[in-house]
Scaffold this active site. Structure first.
Site, mmCIF file in Angstrom:
data_model
loop_
_atom_site.group_PDB
_atom_site.id
_atom_site.type_symbol
_atom_site.label_atom_id
_atom_site.label_comp_id
_atom_site.label_asym_id
_atom_site.label_seq_id
_atom_site.Cartn_x
_atom_site.Cartn_y
_atom_site.Cartn_z
ATOM 1 N N SER A 186 0.788 -1.233 0.000
ATOM 2 C CA SER A 186 0.000 0.000 0.000
ATOM 3 C C SER A 186 0.817 1.280 0.000
ATOM 4 C CB SER A 186 -0.943 0.013 1.205
ATOM 5 O OG SER A 186 -0.218 -0.037 2.414
ATOM 6 N N HIS A 214 -5.402 -3.784 -1.792
ATOM 7 C CA HIS A 214 -5.188 -2.771 -2.831
ATOM 8 C C HIS A 214 -5.144 -3.364 -4.235
ATOM 9 C CE1 HIS A 214 -4.581 0.875 -0.405
ATOM 10 N NE2 HIS A 214 -4.149 0.031 0.523
ATOM 11 N N LYS A 244 -12.407 -0.269 -0.276
ATOM 12 C CA LYS A 244 -11.595 0.560 -1.162
ATOM 13 C C LYS A 244 -12.246 0.650 -2.539
ATOM 14 C CE LYS A 244 -7.315 -0.024 1.446
ATOM 15 N NZ LYS A 244 -7.873 -0.683 2.637
#
Length: 396
Positions: A186, A214, A244
Site C-alpha cells: 500500500s 489494494h 476501497k
C-alpha cells in the site's frame, strides 16, 4: 481524579510526535469523499482516498443502500452465527466466490478484521509464519494474535524467502508453516511476486495467504492480484476488502469450502461481532455486479494513474517502483514531508503526508491516489501545483 502517570505519558509523547513531524491531524470532511472534497469550507482536489473507482458516491450503490435499509432495517441485529445472517449476506458471499473463482467466501466487518480472524483461526503457537517485512499492520497484528513464530523475509526477496522456508521446514519445529504477503503493497504500490511465492510454497508444502486489499477492484479485471497471475487454484487464502475499490465497507476471505466452514466455526470477529448492516451489504453486492459487467471504470483508473505518474516523474519527483495506481512522491525527511503536504493543501490539493511508523524513518512521502473519477483538468491542476510547490521548497 485522573491518573497523573497517564497524563504525563500522554503529554510527553504527543509533544514528541509533534516535534518529530509524526503528529497526524485528522481532517473532517463536509460532504462526500469524492474527487473533490470540502474541508473547513475549502474545495480541494482529493488524492488521499482509497475510493479507486469512485463507487463510494455512485448513485447505483446509494439506491441499493436505501432500498435495503427500508426493507431489512438499519442494522443486522445480531452476530452471523445467531440470527444476523440475512439472505443479502449469502448472496454477496456467493457472488464474491464466483467473481474470485473460489469455492466459497466469508464476509467480515472490515479488511483489518479479516486478518485478525483468519490467521489466528488456523495458526497457533506450534506454527510459523513467513511474513514479508513490508506487510500491512493488520497482517502484523493478526500474526501476533495467532502466537505463531513470525519469521520476516526481506521485501519481495524470493531468495531470502526460499532460504527461510527451507530452514523453517528442516528444523522440524513447526506443525504448519504459512507464507503471508500483501498482493499490492500500500505504501509503494509494487506487486508481490505471487508466481514465485506459489512455487516455493508448493516445494515446501506451505500454506499461502495473500492480502489483496489494494489489488481488489484494480488488478485481474477487478478480481485482484491472484487472478491477475492466474493463480486462483494455487493460493489458500485470498483476503479482499469491500472498503476501497468496492466503495463501501467490510472485507472477505475467499478459498476452499472447508476453509470457509472452519472460519465460520472458529474465527472470533465472525463469532462475536454484529454482522454488517443490510445497506452496506446491498451496496457491496451492487458494486460487485458493476465490476463483473463492465471494466470501463478500471480502465479509466489506470489511464489516470499513468498520466499522474508521468507528470510527476517529468517534474523530477521520485515516484518509487509503483506498478499500480498508488503513486508515492517520496520526500524523505518527515518534517519536510509534512510541510510539503500543508503547502499542497493551501494550493487546493488534498494529499496527506505518510510518515513513520506507517513507512520507515527517512522515507516520508505524499501518497497520491488517483481514481477513475478524476478529470484530466483536475490532474493537470495537481501537476501544476506540484511544480509550483516543489520549486518553492527546492525539492525539484
Amino acid at each position: 481524579m485522573s491518573s497523573q502517570a497517564l497524563e504525563q505519558f500522554l503529554t510527553v509523547n504527543i509533544e514528541d510526535l509533534k516535534t518529530k513531524g509524526l503528529y497526524n491531524v485528522i481532517d473532517t470532511l463536509q460532504g462526500a469523499n469524492g474527487p473533490v472534497i470540502q474541508i473547513d469550507g475549502k474545495s480541494l482536489i482529493n488524492l488521499s482516498s482509497n475510493n479507486y473507482l469512485g463507487l463510494a458516491t455512485d448513485q447505483r450503490l446509494i439506491d441499493a443502500s436505501v432500498k435495503a435499509a427500508q426493507t431489512y432495517g438499519a442494522g443486522a441485529g445480531a452476530v452471523r452465527t445467531i440470527n444476523g445472517t440475512m439472505d443479502l449476506h449469502i448472496e454477496l458471499e456467493d457472488k464474491l466466490a464466483h467473481f474470485k473463482k473460489t469455492e466459497a467466501v466469508i464476509v467480515y466487518q472490515s479488511g483489518f478484521n479479516c486478518n485478525m480472524a483468519a490467521i489466528s483461526a488456523v495458526m497457533d503457537q506450534h506454527d510459523a509464519i513467513l511474513s514479508d517485512e513490508l506487510n500491512h499492520a493488520s497482517i502484523i497484528d493478526g500474526c501476533r494474535l495467532s502466537r505463531a513464530k513470525v519469521i520476516r523475509y526481506k521485501h519481495s526477496d524470493m531468495d531470502d524467502l526460499r532460504q527461510k522456508a527451507k530452514e523453517a521446514t528442516e528444523s522440524g519445529q513447526y506443525h504448519k508453516i504459512m507464507i503471508i504477503t500483501d498482493g499490492v503493497f500500500s505504501m509503494d504500490g509494487d506487486i508481490a511476486k505471487l508466481p514465485e511465492i506459489a512455487k516455493i510454497a508448493e516445494e515446501f508444502d506451505l500454506i499461502t495467504y495473500v492480502d489483496d486489499a489494494h489489488g481488489s477492484g484494480v488488478l485481474g479485471a477487478g478480481a485482484g492480484t491472484v487472478k491477475y497471475f492466474g493463480l486462483s487454484d494455487r493460493i489458500d487464502f485470498q483476503i479482499g476488502t469491500l472498503s476501497k475499490a468496492i466503495g463501501v465497507v467490510g472485507g472477505y476471505v475467499a478459498g476452499k469450502k472447508q476453509l470457509i466452514e472452519w472460519l465460520k466455526l472458529r474465527s472470533r470477529p465472525f463469532l462475536f461481532s454484529t454482522s454488517l448492516p443490510p445497506a452496506a451489504i446491498a451496496a457491496c453486492s451492487t458494486s460487485v455486479d458493476i465490476l463483473i459487467s463492465d471494466t470501463e471504470l478500471i480502465e479509466k483508473l489506470w489511464a489516470n494513474s499513468k498520466e499522474l505518474k508521468h507528470g510527476l516523474s517529468q517534474l523530477g519527483y521520485d515516484v518509487g517502483q509503483s506498478e499500480t495506481p498508488i503513486t508515492p512522491c517520496i520526500i524523505g525527511d518527515e518534517v519536510t514531508t509534512q510541510q510539503f503536504s500543508r503547502r499542497l493543501y493551501e494550493e487546493g490539493i488534498y494529499a496527506k503526508a505518510i510518515v513513520f511508523p506507517t513507512v520507515p524513518k527517512g522515507t516520508g512521502r505524499i501518497r497520491n491516489m488517483p481514481t477513475a473519477v478524476h478529470t484530466k483538468e483536475m490532474l493537470d491542476q495537481v501537476i501544476s501545483v506540484y511544480e509550483k510547490v516543489g520549486k518553492e521548497m527546492k525539492l525539484i
